[in-house]
Design an enzyme around this catalytic site. Structure first.
Site, PDB file in Angstrom:
ATOM      1  N   ASP A  22      37.447  46.788  -7.305  1.00 49.83           N
ATOM      2  CA  ASP A  22      36.340  46.827  -8.267  1.00 49.83           C
ATOM      3  C   ASP A  22      36.728  46.245  -9.631  1.00 49.83           C
ATOM      4  O   ASP A  22      36.962  46.986 -10.594  1.00 49.83           O
ATOM      5  CB  ASP A  22      35.815  48.260  -8.412  1.00 49.83           C
ATOM      6  CG  ASP A  22      34.516  48.272  -9.218  1.00 49.83           C
ATOM      7  OD1 ASP A  22      34.066  47.207  -9.673  1.00 49.83           O
ATOM      8  OD2 ASP A  22      33.959  49.372  -9.386  1.00 49.83           O
ATOM      9  N   GLY A  25      30.326  52.245   1.257  1.00 52.52           N
ATOM     10  CA  GLY A  25      30.449  52.687  -0.126  1.00 52.52           C
ATOM     11  C   GLY A  25      29.239  52.314  -0.933  1.00 52.52           C
ATOM     12  O   GLY A  25      28.448  51.441  -0.551  1.00 52.52           O
ATOM     13  N   GLY A  41      28.419  52.110  -5.210  1.00 49.76           N
ATOM     14  CA  GLY A  41      28.769  52.370  -6.608  1.00 49.76           C
ATOM     15  C   GLY A  41      27.502  52.414  -7.433  1.00 49.76           C
ATOM     16  O   GLY A  41      26.393  52.493  -6.895  1.00 49.76           O
ATOM     17  N   ASP A 100      38.628  49.755 -15.523  1.00 49.02           N
ATOM     18  CA  ASP A 100      37.865  50.758 -14.761  1.00 49.02           C
ATOM     19  C   ASP A 100      38.754  51.394 -13.686  1.00 49.02           C
ATOM     20  O   ASP A 100      38.320  51.630 -12.558  1.00 49.02           O
ATOM     21  CB  ASP A 100      36.626  50.111 -14.132  1.00 49.02           C
ATOM     22  CG  ASP A 100      35.561  51.140 -13.764  1.00 49.02           C
ATOM     23  OD1 ASP A 100      35.649  52.301 -14.228  1.00 49.02           O
ATOM     24  OD2 ASP A 100      34.633  50.792 -13.006  1.00 49.02           O
ATOM     25  N   LYS A 113      30.523  43.361  -0.438  1.00 52.20           N
ATOM     26  CA  LYS A 113      29.859  44.140  -1.491  1.00 52.20           C
ATOM     27  C   LYS A 113      28.746  43.286  -2.065  1.00 52.20           C
ATOM     28  O   LYS A 113      28.926  42.098  -2.281  1.00 52.20           O
ATOM     29  CB  LYS A 113      30.919  44.449  -2.564  1.00 52.20           C
ATOM     30  CG  LYS A 113      30.400  44.927  -3.900  1.00 52.20           C
ATOM     31  CD  LYS A 113      31.587  45.313  -4.795  1.00 52.20           C
ATOM     32  CE  LYS A 113      31.173  45.579  -6.222  1.00 52.20           C
ATOM     33  NZ  LYS A 113      32.261  46.098  -7.052  1.00 52.20           N
ATOM     34  N   SER A 119      26.389  48.562  -6.891  1.00 54.26           N
ATOM     35  CA  SER A 119      26.473  47.800  -5.645  1.00 54.26           C
ATOM     36  C   SER A 119      26.617  48.674  -4.407  1.00 54.26           C
ATOM     37  O   SER A 119      26.932  49.860  -4.517  1.00 54.26           O
ATOM     38  CB  SER A 119      27.657  46.838  -5.718  1.00 54.26           C
ATOM     39  OG  SER A 119      28.706  47.438  -6.382  1.00 54.26           O
TER      40      SER A 119
HETATM   41  N1  LIG Z   1      37.222  46.497   0.092  1.00 54.63           N
HETATM   42  C1  LIG Z   1      36.771  47.731   0.330  1.00 54.63           C
HETATM   43  N2  LIG Z   1      37.176  48.396   1.410  1.00 54.63           N
HETATM   44  C2  LIG Z   1      36.742  49.654   1.662  1.00 54.63           C
HETATM   45  N3  LIG Z   1      35.879  50.317   0.869  1.00 54.63           N
HETATM   46  C3  LIG Z   1      35.441  49.690  -0.233  1.00 54.63           C
HETATM   47  C4  LIG Z   1      35.852  48.379  -0.564  1.00 54.63           C
HETATM   48  N4  LIG Z   1      35.246  48.007  -1.721  1.00 54.63           N
HETATM   49  C5  LIG Z   1      34.502  49.047  -2.089  1.00 54.63           C
HETATM   50  N5  LIG Z   1      34.605  50.069  -1.218  1.00 54.63           N
HETATM   51  C6  LIG Z   1      33.914  51.372  -1.291  1.00 54.63           C
HETATM   52  O1  LIG Z   1      32.689  51.196  -1.981  1.00 54.63           O
HETATM   53  C7  LIG Z   1      32.649  51.980  -3.168  1.00 54.63           C
HETATM   54  C8  LIG Z   1      31.897  51.239  -4.240  1.00 54.63           C
HETATM   55  O2  LIG Z   1      32.507  49.983  -4.469  1.00 54.63           O
HETATM   56  P1  LIG Z   1      32.719  49.455  -5.943  1.00 54.63           P
HETATM   57  O3  LIG Z   1      33.484  50.456  -6.708  1.00 54.63           O
HETATM   58  O4  LIG Z   1      33.357  48.117  -5.871  1.00 54.63           O
HETATM   59  O5  LIG Z   1      31.215  49.367  -6.437  1.00 54.63           O
HETATM   60  P2  LIG Z   1      30.639  49.402  -7.931  1.00 54.63           P
HETATM   61  O6  LIG Z   1      29.161  49.440  -7.870  1.00 54.63           O
HETATM   62  O7  LIG Z   1      31.235  48.273  -8.687  1.00 54.63           O
HETATM   63  O8  LIG Z   1      31.227  50.770  -8.436  1.00 54.63           O
HETATM   64  P3  LIG Z   1      31.162  51.489  -9.850  1.00 54.63           P
HETATM   65  O9  LIG Z   1      30.072  52.474  -9.708  1.00 54.63           O
HETATM   66  O10 LIG Z   1      32.550  52.107  -9.878  1.00 54.63           O
HETATM   67  O11 LIG Z   1      30.980  50.458 -10.883  1.00 54.63           O
HETATM   68  C9  LIG Z   1      34.118  52.240  -3.487  1.00 54.63           C
HETATM   69  O12 LIG Z   1      34.309  53.418  -4.220  1.00 54.63           O
HETATM   70  C10 LIG Z   1      34.742  52.347  -2.112  1.00 54.63           C
HETATM   71  O13 LIG Z   1      34.554  53.643  -1.577  1.00 54.63           O
HETATM   72 MG   LIG Z   2      33.643  51.252  -8.344  1.00 56.54          MG
END
Ligand SMILES: Nc1ncnc2c1ncn2[C@@H]1O[C@H](COP(=O)(O)OP(=O)(O)OP(=O)(O)O)[C@@H](O)[C@H]1O
Ligand SMILES: [Mg+2]
Length: 505
Positions: free
Chosen positions: A391, A260, A262, A374, A282, A265
């Site tokens: 998240d 993933g 985001g 969120d 992450k 991250s």
């Molecule tokens: N524990 C997990 N298990 C499986 N996939 C995960 C997990 N955590 C995150 N992901 C994948 O990674 C992606 C990004 O993670 P996350 O949303 O935590 O990042 P972010 O940078 O905080 O996102 P945002 O852009 O929403 O702020 C998620 O949409 C999901 O697809």
């Molecule tokens: Mg996210």
């Protein structure tokens, strides 16, 4: 000890030594001089040739190399010998360290370990890193031309950023050089904290502790007494921020694949080396250089840790700073409900199931005084049919005593876009309603325009194939007035969910 067929290893080594001595007997005086010294240095070829002839030629060429290395004066030949002995010793240490690497606590593991074990942090992707290539002492010479050799366990072992540390030049002994921190006669640099000093401090001081803002009932005195002071200099601690030292991520986990990404991250599927289990890790994509950035990033893990376990919240295991990035070890889920990645159609039963489970997560976190802020399909993960809210990067306290950073505007109610933070729990209810609406339609929510504002008013077209009961529930969840929206507790008590409970039982 590895047993060899028919003969012990020491017998074979003895045989090789005798052959080598045969070769030595035909050499010059210089050779005899060297031979005397070789009496104390075992010359064992690194690779054992298969045939006897090969063994002899290997021993001769090995010896020849030493002859080539011999300089006109005795001291330089000693240097060459010491270098070779040091390299061999380094080999041994490397073998041991590649084992130790996985069992030594961070704060006592030597920093710069990656330098001398040949462990490429960027490319390493194997479960069991091999012992490194033999390092020759040219490397230390290049860094420190006047040095004979440096003990690799020393914090001063060759690093591009090492400050000057003078080594003792004890020409009378053949021990590895002892380091002296200050060269006699050289002016001592003022107001300079050496890298080695910081590295040393890291080993004797554990990293700082932080107060968790989501936990109200922990008094400051329960925390590390130096916590406040040390938070300020947290970025100085290589073991804490990673620096150019040991990578806890690489040491503890084998990275399998990215799962993933985001806005802030990247998330990887990893295997934890010590327990053989899969996790999600992450880490922030950009460095968190400022204390304020680190404090903000920490709030995600602090919220997860303060919440504790719940079936519908992604499990949290551990977190740490490394290379100015925050790493979070979590429960690995199968996928998120992101409609960009997950295109399955939802039946009404599945929609109700997802709604009910995420509402349970919201009830749990709201009861603990925390708002998610969120909630959206990207942040709802699925594992074996169980929905999990993840998240917590925007999580905050319901009483608005912490900074508020709202999430994705498409899922936010109008009041939060107007900076009205009086009903933060109801913000999550609105976002959950908008997420379910998106999942039913399988179309991304509008980012602007008429439809965007209509949704903020709870106005949306009919959803064919779905009951009016469900559509009315979504409308009330997305009511423009937060007070009219149900709480999470009221939501899960809605009779509509009797349907899924009947199906489950
Ligand atoms: N524990 C997990 N298990 C499986 N996939 C995960 C997990 N955590 C995150 N992901 C994948 O990674 C992606 C990004 O993670 P996350 O949303 O935590 O990042 P972010 O940078 O905080 O996102 P945002 O852009 O929403 O702020 C998620 O949409 C999901 O697809
Ligand atoms: Mg996210």
């Amino acid at each position: 000890m590895v047993k060899m067929k028919g003969k012990s290893q020491s017998q074979r080594i003895g045989k090789k030594s005798r052959k080598m001595k045969g070769a030595l007997s035909t050499t010059t005086n210089t050779t005899r001089h060297l031979q005397l010294q070789l009496g104390q240095v075992s010359l064992i070829p690194l690779q054992q040739p298969s045939s006897t002839t090969a063994t002899t030629s290997s021993a001769v060429s090995c010896f020849q190399n030493l002859l080539d290395a011999e300089a006109p004066n005795a001291s330089s030949s000693r240097v060459a010998l010491i270098d070779n002995a040091a390299a061999a010793a380094a080999d041994d240490r490397d073998c041991i360290l590649s084992q130790d690497f996985f069992c030594t606590p961070d704060y006592i593991t030597p920093d710069n370990q990656n330098v001398f074990n040949g462990f490429d942090c960027d490319r390493e992707n194997t479960p069991c890193p091999k012992s490194p290539e033999k390092l020759n002492t040219t490397k230390s010479k290049r860094c420190r031309p006047d040095a004979m050799s440096v003990h690799p366990l020393s914090p001063t072992f060759c690093s591009d950023h090492q400050p000057v540390v003078e080594l003792g030049k004890d020409s009378g002994t053949e021990e590895l050089a002892l380091e002296k921190t200050i060269a006699p006669g050289k002016p001592k640099a003022q107001n300079y904290v050496s890298h080695s000093a910081v590295a040393l401090r890291c080993r004797v001081m554990p990293p700082p502790c932080f107060r968790n803002p989501y936990l109200k009932d922990v008094s400051d005195k329960d925390l590390d007494p130096f916590g406040n002071q040390r938070l300020k200099c947290a970025g100085l601690f290589p073991a804490f921020t990673g620096g150019d030292g040991l990578s806890r991520y690489r040491a503890d986990f084998h990275e399998i694949e990215q799962i993933g990404r985001g806005n802030f991250s990247s998330v990887f599927k990893v295997l934890k080396r010590i327990d053989g289990c899969l996790y999600a890790v992450k880490h922030s994509t950009r460095p968190l250089r400022l204390e304020t950035e680190r404090t903000k990033a920490l709030m995600e893990v602090q919220a997860l840790a303060a919440l504790g376990l719940h079936e519908n919240i992604v499990g949290y295991y551990s977190s740490w700073f490394e290379n100015e990035q925050l790493y979070i070890q979590m429960e690995l889920c199968d996928h998120s409900l992101s409609i960009r990645k997950y295109s399955a159609l939802f039946t009404e039963g599945q929609v109700l199931d997802a709604l009910f489970q995420v509402a349970n997560a919201l009830q749990f976190i709201h009861e603990k005084g925390i708002a998610h802020l969120d909630v959206k399909p990207d942040n709802i993960y699925v594992k074996n049919g169980v929905y999990k809210l993840g998240d917590f990067g925007c999580a905050t306290l319901l009483d608005s005593s912490l900074p508020i950073e709202e999430g994705d505007a498409r899922y936010m109610p109008q009041e939060i876009l107007n900076e009205n933070y009086d009903h933060l729990d109801k913000v999550d209810i609105f976002s959950l309603g908008a997420s379910i609406y998106e999942l039913i339609r399988r179309l991304p929510l509008p980012e602007s325009g008429c439809q965007f504002f209509n949704l903020k008013e709870g106005k949306f077209p009919l959803l064919p194939g779905h009951s009016l009961q469900l559509q009315n529930l979504l409308k009330v969840m997305m009511d423009p007035d937060p007070v009219k929206r149900p709480s999470a507790k009221e939501l899960i008590e809605n009779p509509i969910f009797c349907r899924i409970q009947r199906t489950a039982s």
